[in-house]
Design a protein around this motif. Structure first.
Motif: not given
Lengths: 145, 350
Positions: A86-94
């Motif tokens: 993603l090119d905007r703030p995001f979260a890595w998630v489990l």
């Protein structure tokens, strides 16, 4: 000799198969289905592995799991790198998908770090065109409701 | 088992600028380790090295590094695409054969060539993980978050680890980050990937290290207070981060058990905890209480020449016995994302 420009075609003259487990999982994503694999102990692995990491057992049974699930872990990225999904703030998630016992590593498209918490429900946002690749899951998004 | 000791160690100061060719980093440390050992170069029975061609940026880049050993007439050698700690383990196994008594181990890393947040993605599973480009700091952050959620440790606890490491590094001339800081000032910095800030992450440093191993009584003849390798073991966790509890390290626990960590008191532990939270996970996995002095060198948080870092931990542990008069110390090395692989080495004085 004027005009004689040699041309070369460089190629790997073979077709690569991802095998019966990884290949089936990614083909499932192309069809917008998420497949898991059930170990003898009843543990459902998503994504599926070719063997049970606990026992090494190989004769595993396919099962379909949900497109939504629960966030079990996350890391917020305020400044994405050029190659991040993603090119905007995001979260890595489990994400533990409904029906799975393990977590899938992917990204969550959320408005802010404050909008992400352990235990929140999220859903797959499919890519507009799926091709049998991990990026067929474009990202996860918070489940409406 | 045949008793094998470390008799000499040499390391290059971590270089954050980079640009020095790998073989030139290795020449001074290899020469110094050999000279300090007292073993004539041409009598060294086996040479084993660790480096990473992905970091150097060329296939078979490691072959050039052999020039640092003066490999003529031809020598018996081996190379691992791993941290030099694993080269030490191979050399230890080789010495168990009994036909040779001495080995040279060296390691070098040049991460300054690369954008590590891209390049290290190439070590990941190519189908499920690598297509997402999860950089190594973000993967570490998932592990840190899992640890904080399970144990109740806070980001301030992580900053305190950094404060202690940087203070310890003041007395380490090879550390590139050191100084007096407070947790509250560190916590002003923004996240890189939450909950990790820049101070929780290792510096990017080029560097090299070398040591000489000698088997049996000859080690006592050559060296005052050699460090005997009394246990060494390497274990690996499942490769996909989503199938295991990231807040614990079963492979470090098993490696510690098989290396015999619990057979006696440990005075000092040099842990390859490149991220602040990894120290907490490793302390728990290895059963290290508050009485154990952890990373008096400042550790990998203060200098992290990737793939030499683990060998440097073993070298620092050697110094604790050889120079500081300790009796029993532990060294640890790690490889892969989220502490996937762990090597534990127990060193003892005579």
């Amino acid at each position: 000799m004027a005009g004689a420009v040699p041309t070369y075609k460089l190629e790997f003259p073979y077709k690569r198969s991802l095998g019966p487990i990884v290949g089936a999982f990614l083909t499932g994503l192309r069809d917008r289905q998420v497949l898991g694999i059930r170990s003898a102990a009843g543990r459902v692995l998503v994504p599926p592995l070719e063997f049970d990491p606990e026992t090494g057992e190989e004769n595993l049974e396919w099962t379909r799991v949900g497109e939504a699930g629960v966030v079990r872990g996350f890391s917020w990225v305020e400044e994405p790198l050029p190659k991040h999904p993603l090119d905007r703030p995001f979260a890595w998630v489990l994400v533990q998908l409904d029906g799975a016992d393990t977590n899938l590593v992917h990204v969550l498209d959320a408005d802010s770090r404050a909008a992400v918490e352990i235990g929140m429900r999220v859903r797959i946002r499919w890519a507009s065109e799926t091709r049998g690749h991990m990026s067929d899951i474009a990202c996860f998004e918070p489940e409406a409701g | 088992m045949r008793d094998v000791a470390i008799v000499s160690f040499s390391q290059l100061r971590g270089d954050p600028e980079g640009g020095v060719p790998e073989v030139l980093m290795l020449v001074p440390v290899v020469l110094e380790a050999i000279e300090k050992s007292g073993v004539p170069r041409k009598q060294i029975g086996f040479t084993c090295s660790g480096s990473c061609d992905y970091l150097t940026g060329a296939p078979f880049a490691f072959v050039q590094n052999l020039a640092a050993t003066g490999a003529w007439p031809p020598i018996s050698e081996s190379h691992l695409e791993m941290d030099g700690a694993w080269a030490l383990q191979e050399a230890w196994v080789r010495l168990q054969h009994g036909d040779i008594d001495t080995a040279l181990v060296f390691a070098s890393g040049r991460p300054s060539n690369s954008d590590l947040r891209e390049v290290l993605c190439l070590q990941l599973d190519p189908y499920y993980l690598m297509p997402l480009w999860p950089d190594y700091i973000s993967l570490a952050a998932l592990q840190a978050q899992a640890l904080l959620a399970r144990t109740g440790h806070t980001e301030k606890d992580l900053a305190e680890i950094v404060v202690r490491a940087r203070r310890a590094a003041l007395s380490n001339p090879n550390a590139e980050i050191s100084g007096e800081f407070t947790a509250s000032e560190l916590l002003q910095a923004p996240y890189v990937s939450s909950p990790l800030r820049a101070h929780d992450c290792p510096p990017i440093s080029d560097g090299a290290a070398a040591m000489v191993l000698v088997a049996g009584d000859r080690a006592r003849d050559l060296c005052e207070r050699p460090a005997w390798i009394r246990g060494i073991d390497h274990r690996i966790d499942a490769q996909y981060p989503g199938v295991r509890d990231l807040s614990v390290s079963p492979s470090a626990r098993l490696a510690g058990e098989h290396a015999g960590v619990g057979r006696g008191p440990v005075e000092v532990a040099e842990l390859a905890a490149a991220f602040s939270h990894e120290e907490l996970i490793l302390r728990e996995a290895l059963g290290l209480g508050d009485e154990v002095l952890v990373n008096p060198s400042g550790g990998a948080l203060c200098s992290n020449p990737m793939v030499a870092t683990g060998l440097i931990r073993i070298g620092e542990a050697f110094r604790q016995i050889h120079e500081q008069g300790r009796e029993r110390v532990l060294a640890h090395a790690s490889s892969g994302p989220c502490l996937q692989q762990n090597l534990v080495c127990v060193l003892e004085a005579d």
